[in-house]
Design an enzyme around this catalytic site. Structure first.
Site, PDB file in Angstrom:
ATOM      1  N   GLU A  42      -8.325   4.281   0.878  1.00  0.00           N
ATOM      2  CA  GLU A  42      -7.292   4.580   1.416  1.00  0.00           C
ATOM      3  C   GLU A  42      -7.502   3.055   2.619  1.00  0.00           C
ATOM      4  OE1 GLU A  42      -5.829   7.461   3.709  1.00  0.00           O
ATOM      5  OE2 GLU A  42      -5.748   9.098   2.549  1.00  0.00           O
TER       6      GLU A  42
ATOM      7  N   GLU B 169     -10.478  13.619   4.623  1.00  0.00           N
ATOM      8  CA  GLU B 169     -10.415  13.343   5.909  1.00  0.00           C
ATOM      9  C   GLU B 169     -10.382  14.979   6.630  1.00  0.00           C
ATOM     10  OE1 GLU B 169      -6.960  10.590   7.292  1.00  0.00           O
ATOM     11  OE2 GLU B 169      -8.181   9.092   6.158  1.00  0.00           O
TER      12      GLU B 169
HETATM   13  C1  FCB Z   1      -4.624   8.887   6.809  1.00  0.00           C
HETATM   14  C2  FCB Z   1      -4.101  10.034   5.383  1.00  0.00           C
HETATM   15  C3  FCB Z   1      -2.812   9.365   4.929  1.00  0.00           C
HETATM   16  C4  FCB Z   1      -2.006   8.975   6.224  1.00  0.00           C
HETATM   17  C5  FCB Z   1      -2.388   7.262   6.234  1.00  0.00           C
HETATM   18  C6  FCB Z   1      -2.025   6.282   7.029  1.00  0.00           C
HETATM   19  O1  FCB Z   1      -4.882   9.174   7.616  1.00  0.00           O
HETATM   20  O2  FCB Z   1      -4.981  10.575   5.022  1.00  0.00           O
HETATM   21  O3  FCB Z   1      -1.949  10.934   4.812  1.00  0.00           O
HETATM   22  O4  FCB Z   1      -0.952   9.406   6.503  1.00  0.00           O
HETATM   23  O5  FCB Z   1      -3.998   8.261   7.272  1.00  0.00           O
END
Ligand code: FCB
Length: 440
Positions: free
Chosen positions: A351, A166
């Site tokens: 994610e 990210e």
């Molecule tokens: C993302 C991050 C991770 C976690 C999630 C909820 O932005 O990569 O570390 O905090 O959000």
């Protein structure tokens, strides 16, 4: 869950994700101070000024945690290797840190879990924060050196490597919005960090390729961004905000360009000669990681300085984070990435997940909201495959309740509940539901 493993192509990967600082317990094993330690120690930045010193004590309990993945029938584990654990001052090797990741990767392989490594999930060593962190170009070369050191130790056993997690959060959330370490709100620092974190990806790719590594990519976060009303002003605001949130990094790494809508704000502050870095930045990758959580609706903010955009609250159901639940957004980004940027390149949902105020009652955690959330997003990924995106896996965020950055330990994203007094792990109902869905 209203899906099953056989709804997906053979070889489709189901896994869960974590990150080093959020679970390991940073005080163990000779790790060095990071900018998250000092950001958290500064009043007002993090709920209850909590930090990652103990976290889930995964440093000592990793075998139990990997057993949870194996017992759920997961195929892979997305983890990160902490720079400050391996090189406490960013430059000097800590043997204990390397030994830990060596043990960790072996323990994954023993359990049949594919290791998906992330090189940088945000714990910048303080000694490098001192020289300006990501606003300083030198940090990119130190990151390259870290890439060499960790890859020499575990690169023979990892299945896939992501350079950066990210970059939008590393640069924009942390230098423009000030919500994450180092907590700056400065346009010039942002422009430089936006470029240097992208360059860090390119430098790491070069180092990895120099060692003959394959299956290398990056993990980007996407936020569905749309106009809040039908006005031309809102439409323009959405174009600018979408370019900041969703185009800067993917265009740089796949096309070697930055969107004009964003350079309109950053150009006077970009580091000299940035154009010369774009070839290294856009070298061929093997896969793309997509992190997706929510959507935003925006309007113009007349009179405000660039980007002159403001959020307008939407009306969808929300998670414990206050994030609107919008599975269509995941389908949007998976198909958009395939169509506009990566074509047939494998895409992984690296994610996706939700926080909820989960509690243990009579030894179990009942979280039907999360089960529904996961099912809806996995089905959005399935639809994206049907619509032509080469999606090859889905990682739930997160395996464990953990240190949720500026929200401390309050927001529970895990499929496994963690009692932060006793560190006891309790798999939630969603864990059992996913296990049933992906059973072979
Ligand atoms: C993302 C991050 C991770 C976690 C999630 C909820 O932005 O990569 O570390 O905090 O959000």
């Amino acid at each position: 869950m209203n899906f099953k493993r056989t709804d997906f192509p053979p070889g489709f990967v189901f896994g869960a994700a974590t990150a080093a600082y959020q679970i390991e317990g940073h005080k163990f094993g000779g790790a060095g101070s990071t900018h998250w330690d000092t950001f958290a120690a500064t009043p007002g930045n993090v709920i209850r000024a909590e930090d990652g010193a103990l976290a889930c004590d995964h440093y000592h309990r990793y075998a139990e945690d990997l057993d949870l993945l194996k017992d759920a029938g997961m195929d892979a584990y997305r983890f990160s290797t902490s720079w400050a654990r391996v090189m406490p001052d960013g430059r000097t090797v800590n043997a204990q840190g390397l030994d830990f990741y060596d043990r960790l990767v072996d323990a994954m392989l023993e359990r049949g879990l594919k290791p998906f490594q992330t090189l940088y999930h945000w714990e910048l060593p303080s000694a490098l924060a001192d020289i300006g962190g990501w606003a300083n170009r030198d940090t990119t070369q130190y990151f390259g050196d870290f890439t060499d050191v960790i890859t020499d130790r575990i690169g023979d056993r990892v299945h896939a490597i992501a350079t950066i997690n990210e970059p939008w959060c590393v640069a924009y959330l942390s230098h423009f919005l000030g919500h994450h370490a180092p907590g700056l709100r400065d346009l010039r620092a942002t422009a430089r960090a936006m470029h240097h974190i992208t360059l860090a990806h390119g430098v790491a790719m070069s180092r990895l390729r120099g060692k003959g590594m394959s299956n290398c990519g990056i993990v980007l976060n996407f936020d569905h961004t749309a106009a809040a009303d039908d006005s031309a002003e809102a439409a323009q605001a959405a174009i600018v905000q979408d370019a900041i949130n969703n185009r800067w990094f993917i265009e740089a790494i796949t096309k070697g360009t930055y969107p004009a809508e964003v350079l309109a704000g950053f150009d006077p502050h970009m580091p000299d000669g940035w154009q010369d870095d774009m070839t290294q930045i856009s070298q061929k990758m093997d896969w793309l990681g997509v992190n997706y959580y929510t959507r935003h609706r925006v309007q113009a903010d007349p009179g405000a300085p660039w980007p002159a955009v403001k959020d307008v609250p939407g009306d969808l159901p929300r998670t414990q984070m206050g994030w609107e639940i919008y599975p269509e957004g995941l389908h949007h980004f998976l198909t958009r990435m395939a169509r506009d940027y990566v074509r047939d390149m494998p895409i992984f949902v690296t994610e996706n997940g939700m926080a909820w105020d989960d509690t243990v009652e009579n030894g179990s955690v009942y979280d039907p909201e999360r089960t529904q959330f996961v099912a809806d997003h996995v089905l959005a990924a399935k639809q994206a495959i049907a619509d032509g995106a080469n999606v090859q896996g889905f990682f739930y965020w997160s395996l464990l309740d953990n240190y949720e950055w500026a929200f401390g330990y309050e927001k529970r994203f895990g499929m496994v509940h963690v009692d932060f007094d006793t560190l006891k792990r309790t798999p939630k109902a969603s864990y059992h539901a996913l296990k049933a869905a992906i059973a072979r």
